[in-house]
Design a protein around this motif. Structure first.
Motif, PDB file in Angstrom:
ATOM      1  N   ARG A  26      -2.732 -10.782  13.631  1.00  0.00           N
ATOM      2  CA  ARG A  26      -2.472 -11.777  12.582  1.00  0.00           C
ATOM      3  C   ARG A  26      -3.687 -12.686  12.385  1.00  0.00           C
ATOM      4  NH1 ARG A  26       2.991 -11.789  11.225  1.00  0.00           N
ATOM      5  NH2 ARG A  26       2.869 -13.868  10.283  1.00  0.00           N
ATOM      6  N   ASN A  27      -4.349 -13.048  13.473  1.00  0.00           N
ATOM      7  CA  ASN A  27      -5.566 -13.862  13.335  1.00  0.00           C
ATOM      8  C   ASN A  27      -6.644 -13.118  12.571  1.00  0.00           C
ATOM      9  OD1 ASN A  27      -4.330 -15.869  14.773  1.00  0.00           O
ATOM     10  ND2 ASN A  27      -5.886 -16.018  16.370  1.00  0.00           N
ATOM     11  N   MET A  28      -6.796 -11.831  12.871  1.00  0.00           N
ATOM     12  CA  MET A  28      -7.815 -11.031  12.194  1.00  0.00           C
ATOM     13  C   MET A  28      -7.527 -10.937  10.700  1.00  0.00           C
ATOM     14  SD  MET A  28      -8.804  -7.012  12.727  1.00  0.00           S
ATOM     15  CE  MET A  28      -7.411  -6.442  11.756  1.00  0.00           C
ATOM     16  N   LEU A  29      -6.287 -10.645  10.363  1.00  0.00           N
ATOM     17  CA  LEU A  29      -5.932 -10.513   8.953  1.00  0.00           C
ATOM     18  C   LEU A  29      -6.074 -11.845   8.226  1.00  0.00           C
ATOM     19  CD1 LEU A  29      -2.798  -8.198   9.265  1.00  0.00           C
ATOM     20  CD2 LEU A  29      -5.105  -7.551   8.557  1.00  0.00           C
ATOM     21  N   GLY A  30      -5.712 -12.943   8.916  1.00  0.00           N
ATOM     22  CA  GLY A  30      -5.895 -14.263   8.305  1.00  0.00           C
ATOM     23  C   GLY A  30      -7.353 -14.564   8.061  1.00  0.00           C
ATOM     24  N   ALA A  31      -8.216 -14.203   9.019  1.00  0.00           N
ATOM     25  CA  ALA A  31      -9.650 -14.435   8.860  1.00  0.00           C
ATOM     26  C   ALA A  31     -10.239 -13.590   7.729  1.00  0.00           C
ATOM     27  CB  ALA A  31     -10.364 -14.125  10.173  1.00  0.00           C
ATOM     28  N   ASP A  55      -0.916 -16.572   5.099  1.00  0.00           N
ATOM     29  CA  ASP A  55       0.073 -16.467   6.169  1.00  0.00           C
ATOM     30  C   ASP A  55       1.391 -15.864   5.693  1.00  0.00           C
ATOM     31  OD1 ASP A  55      -1.705 -17.505   7.946  1.00  0.00           O
ATOM     32  OD2 ASP A  55      -0.842 -19.523   7.994  1.00  0.00           O
ATOM     33  N   ASP A  56       1.822 -16.232   4.488  1.00  0.00           N
ATOM     34  CA  ASP A  56       3.128 -15.759   4.012  1.00  0.00           C
ATOM     35  C   ASP A  56       3.107 -14.314   3.552  1.00  0.00           C
ATOM     36  OD1 ASP A  56       1.647 -16.121   1.721  1.00  0.00           O
ATOM     37  OD2 ASP A  56       3.122 -17.360   0.685  1.00  0.00           O
ATOM     38  N   THR A  57       1.927 -13.661   3.590  1.00  0.00           N
ATOM     39  CA  THR A  57       1.838 -12.235   3.234  1.00  0.00           C
ATOM     40  C   THR A  57       1.566 -11.349   4.443  1.00  0.00           C
ATOM     41  OG1 THR A  57      -0.572 -12.276   2.787  1.00  0.00           O
ATOM     42  CG2 THR A  57       0.922 -12.872   0.963  1.00  0.00           C
ATOM     43  N   LEU A  58       1.376 -11.948   5.618  1.00  0.00           N
ATOM     44  CA  LEU A  58       0.941 -11.170   6.779  1.00  0.00           C
ATOM     45  C   LEU A  58       1.950 -10.111   7.196  1.00  0.00           C
ATOM     46  CD1 LEU A  58      -0.841 -13.795   9.067  1.00  0.00           C
ATOM     47  CD2 LEU A  58      -1.837 -12.159   7.455  1.00  0.00           C
ATOM     48  N   ASP A  59       3.236 -10.431   7.106  1.00  0.00           N
ATOM     49  CA  ASP A  59       4.245  -9.434   7.474  1.00  0.00           C
ATOM     50  C   ASP A  59       4.133  -8.204   6.578  1.00  0.00           C
ATOM     51  OD1 ASP A  59       5.248 -10.988   9.504  1.00  0.00           O
ATOM     52  OD2 ASP A  59       6.874 -11.837   8.312  1.00  0.00           O
ATOM     53  N   CYS A  74       0.965  -6.261   7.452  1.00  0.00           N
ATOM     54  CA  CYS A  74       1.123  -5.533   8.721  1.00  0.00           C
ATOM     55  C   CYS A  74       1.915  -4.245   8.525  1.00  0.00           C
ATOM     56  CB  CYS A  74       1.814  -6.431   9.743  1.00  0.00           C
ATOM     57  SG  CYS A  74       0.757  -7.728  10.429  1.00  0.00           S
ATOM     58  N   ILE A  75       2.945  -4.296   7.680  1.00  0.00           N
ATOM     59  CA  ILE A  75       3.746  -3.103   7.411  1.00  0.00           C
ATOM     60  C   ILE A  75       2.862  -1.992   6.852  1.00  0.00           C
ATOM     61  CG2 ILE A  75       5.546  -2.150   5.913  1.00  0.00           C
ATOM     62  CD1 ILE A  75       7.004  -4.857   6.209  1.00  0.00           C
ATOM     63  N   THR A  76       1.952  -2.372   5.944  1.00  0.00           N
ATOM     64  CA  THR A  76       1.040  -1.388   5.363  1.00  0.00           C
ATOM     65  C   THR A  76      -0.003  -0.929   6.380  1.00  0.00           C
ATOM     66  OG1 THR A  76       1.317  -2.306   3.140  1.00  0.00           O
ATOM     67  CG2 THR A  76      -0.655  -0.989   3.533  1.00  0.00           C
ATOM     68  N   GLU A 132      -1.495  -2.462  -4.847  1.00  0.00           N
ATOM     69  CA  GLU A 132      -0.223  -2.447  -5.577  1.00  0.00           C
ATOM     70  C   GLU A 132       0.600  -3.701  -5.271  1.00  0.00           C
ATOM     71  OE1 GLU A 132       3.763   0.390  -5.981  1.00  0.00           O
ATOM     72  OE2 GLU A 132       1.952   1.134  -4.990  1.00  0.00           O
ATOM     73  N   LYS A 133       0.445  -4.247  -4.070  1.00  0.00           N
ATOM     74  CA  LYS A 133       1.151  -5.480  -3.718  1.00  0.00           C
ATOM     75  C   LYS A 133       0.476  -6.724  -4.290  1.00  0.00           C
ATOM     76  CE  LYS A 133       3.176  -3.764   0.626  1.00  0.00           C
ATOM     77  NZ  LYS A 133       3.289  -3.929   2.096  1.00  0.00           N
ATOM     78  N   GLN A 134      -0.627  -6.506  -5.014  1.00  0.00           N
ATOM     79  CA  GLN A 134      -1.356  -7.586  -5.699  1.00  0.00           C
ATOM     80  C   GLN A 134      -1.878  -8.638  -4.725  1.00  0.00           C
ATOM     81  OE1 GLN A 134       1.472  -8.920  -8.737  1.00  0.00           O
ATOM     82  NE2 GLN A 134       0.687  -7.402 -10.173  1.00  0.00           N
ATOM     83  N   LEU A 135      -2.405  -8.170  -3.607  1.00  0.00           N
ATOM     84  CA  LEU A 135      -3.014  -9.049  -2.629  1.00  0.00           C
ATOM     85  C   LEU A 135      -4.495  -9.247  -2.953  1.00  0.00           C
ATOM     86  CD1 LEU A 135      -1.214  -7.538   0.461  1.00  0.00           C
ATOM     87  CD2 LEU A 135      -0.817  -9.791  -0.530  1.00  0.00           C
ATOM     88  N   PRO A 136      -5.138 -10.289  -2.415  1.00  0.00           N
ATOM     89  CA  PRO A 136      -6.520 -10.613  -2.801  1.00  0.00           C
ATOM     90  C   PRO A 136      -7.482  -9.444  -2.574  1.00  0.00           C
ATOM     91  CG  PRO A 136      -5.544 -12.413  -1.537  1.00  0.00           C
ATOM     92  CD  PRO A 136      -4.581 -11.271  -1.464  1.00  0.00           C
ATOM     93  N   SER A 137      -8.275  -9.154  -3.589  1.00  0.00           N
ATOM     94  CA  SER A 137      -9.186  -8.008  -3.512  1.00  0.00           C
ATOM     95  C   SER A 137     -10.230  -8.177  -2.412  1.00  0.00           C
ATOM     96  CB  SER A 137      -9.883  -7.798  -4.862  1.00  0.00           C
ATOM     97  OG  SER A 137     -10.604  -8.973  -5.236  1.00  0.00           O
ATOM     98  N   GLY A 138     -10.706  -9.417  -2.198  1.00  0.00           N
ATOM     99  CA  GLY A 138     -11.689  -9.654  -1.139  1.00  0.00           C
ATOM    100  C   GLY A 138     -11.125  -9.371   0.229  1.00  0.00           C
TER     101      GLY A 138
END
Length: 419
Positions: free
Chosen positions: A187-192, A197-201, A204-206, A224-230
């Protein structure tokens, strides 16, 4: 009347049951020799406990039990009828939630730390398909009251020895790997990387699907989940740059707090020493595990030649606190009993040291007391069944051979003959 078992459940024939009994006995033998003690809990749990258990997707798979009598009539008479009002209990979907409730209720009677075995049936309202049943057996060991990573090391060591104690030397089974991760690092890695935070679950599923859908599949699903491209690019670049495996230090460099990797490194290094090359342990940063109650290190067992895990577990330090209002460290490891038995059947595993099966056939001219006495003597060398000889013995012999009988004994003039 319908003669078939319900979908997602099955009747078990004697040959398969014999294998299942053997596997469970070897697992229990190892667990008990390692100082773990077995308990049992009811199949039914309070609906509120199940709903608040952080069981992830399993919460959507609970078999709910209707209220009874006047309580059910009152719930049905309400308008509108609420689903939650109709049910006050459900079948357990795993053994962890019942165990934490058990511990909270009986903690004053238990040794601390508490090292416990559970082998029992659990139920999930799955859509029946190969590898997914509605009723299945789990074999768990858990440790309560030890917050150190030594608890994880011990569970991995005991579980690995239980698998080896089964005695299957086929490399597709015996050459297994323990995949391990820490959800805090993940979770720390994905946040960095830029995921909120509210998309981490959801992320992680993906990310957990990396071995199944590859880097391109990860990129497509997150887009497809429209998460930040960066953030997506950072994760894709990270995955693409690790063709030869992942380094903990490389991952930790992307985390805000590198110190959280200390326990994970300790577990990996210690297990490598303890295993003595008999099995492998591998850092797997995309390992998530589905249950929401995991708080730190998680692990799974993978065997070459077979898809899917054959066991898994992790640390769940917060679950007991839902009952007691105070945190109790806890960690567990579950062997995928059904998966193990299925693999052993597929590769034609023969139970080591099993006695030959002998059928002792008799007719009405023989004193049955003599038959029983003879059978008892034969049992020092064989597994013996006693059967009255059929008038037309051909089909009887055919069935016995089909069931694995290799020796046949008969009485003639009160004398025993074995062939």
């Amino acid at each position: 009347m319908k003669i078939n078992a319900l979908k997602g459940m099955k009747d078990i024939l004697p040959a398969e049951q014999k294998l299942r009994d053997y596997v469970q006995s070897k697992i229990l033998e190892t667990y008990r020799a390692s100082g773990f003690e077995r308990i049992s809990t009811p199949m039914l749990e309070d609906a509120e406990n199940l709903d608040k258990s952080d069981g992830g997707d399993n919460l959507n798979l609970i078999f709910k039990v209707l209220k009874r009598g006047e309580k059910l009539e009152a719930a049905l008479s309400a308008h509108p009828v609420e689903e939650k009002a109709l049910s006050d209990m459900g079948l357990r979907y795993d053994l962890t939630l019942p165990l934490t409730r058990f511990f909270a209720a009986n903690k004053n009677e238990l040794q601390f730390p508490f090292k416990v075995i559970q082998t029992d049936r659990v139920f999930r309202a799955e859509r029946p398909q190969k590898g997914r049943s509605r009723e299945f057996v789990q074999c768990d060991i858990d440790i309560f009251g030890d917050s150190s990573p030594n608890a994880e090391v011990e569970l991995i060591d005991v579980t690995a020895r239980a698998l080896m104690n089964i005695g299957c030397t086929d490399e597709r089974f015996s050459n297994f790997t323990i995949n391990i991760n820490d959800r805090r690092i993940l979770r720390n890695m994905l946040g960095a990387m830029g995921f909120a935070d509210d998309t981490l679950d959801s992320v992680c599923i993906t990310f957990d699907k990396l071995d199944k859908i590859g880097v391109q599949g990860i990129e497509a699903e997150l887009t497809e989940k429209q998460l930040p491209s960066g953030a997506i690019k950072a994760l894709v670049d990270f995955c693409a740059g690790a063709a030869d495996g992942f380094s903990i230090d490389d991952v930790v460099s992307k985390c805000a707090d590198p110190s959280i990797a200390d326990d994970l490194k300790y577990v990996i290094e210690t297990v490598q020493k303890v295993s003595n090359g008999k099995y492998k342990i591998k850092y797997c940063p995309n390992l998530v595990r589905g249950q929401g109650y995991y708080t730190g290190i998680v692990f799974e067992i993978a065997s070459p030649g077979f898809s899917g895990a054959v066991g898994g577990g992790g640390r769940y330090d917060n679950l007991v606190g839902k009952f007691l209002g105070q945190q109790v460290p806890a960690v567990g490891f579950s062997i995928g009993f059904e998966r193990i038995c299925s693999i052993l059947q597929d590769i034609g595993f023969a139970i080591p040291g099993a006695k030959e099966k002998c059928a002792l056939l008799y007719d009405d001219s023989v004193d049955f007391t003599c038959v029983l006495t003879a059978a008892q003597k034969l049992r020092s060398d064989y597994t013996v069944t006693i059967l009255k000889k059929a008038k037309k013995p051909g089909p009887q012999y055919d069935m016995l051979e089909k069931l694995g009988y290799t020796k046949f004994a008969t009485f003639k003039e009160n004398e025993l003959f074995v062939k």
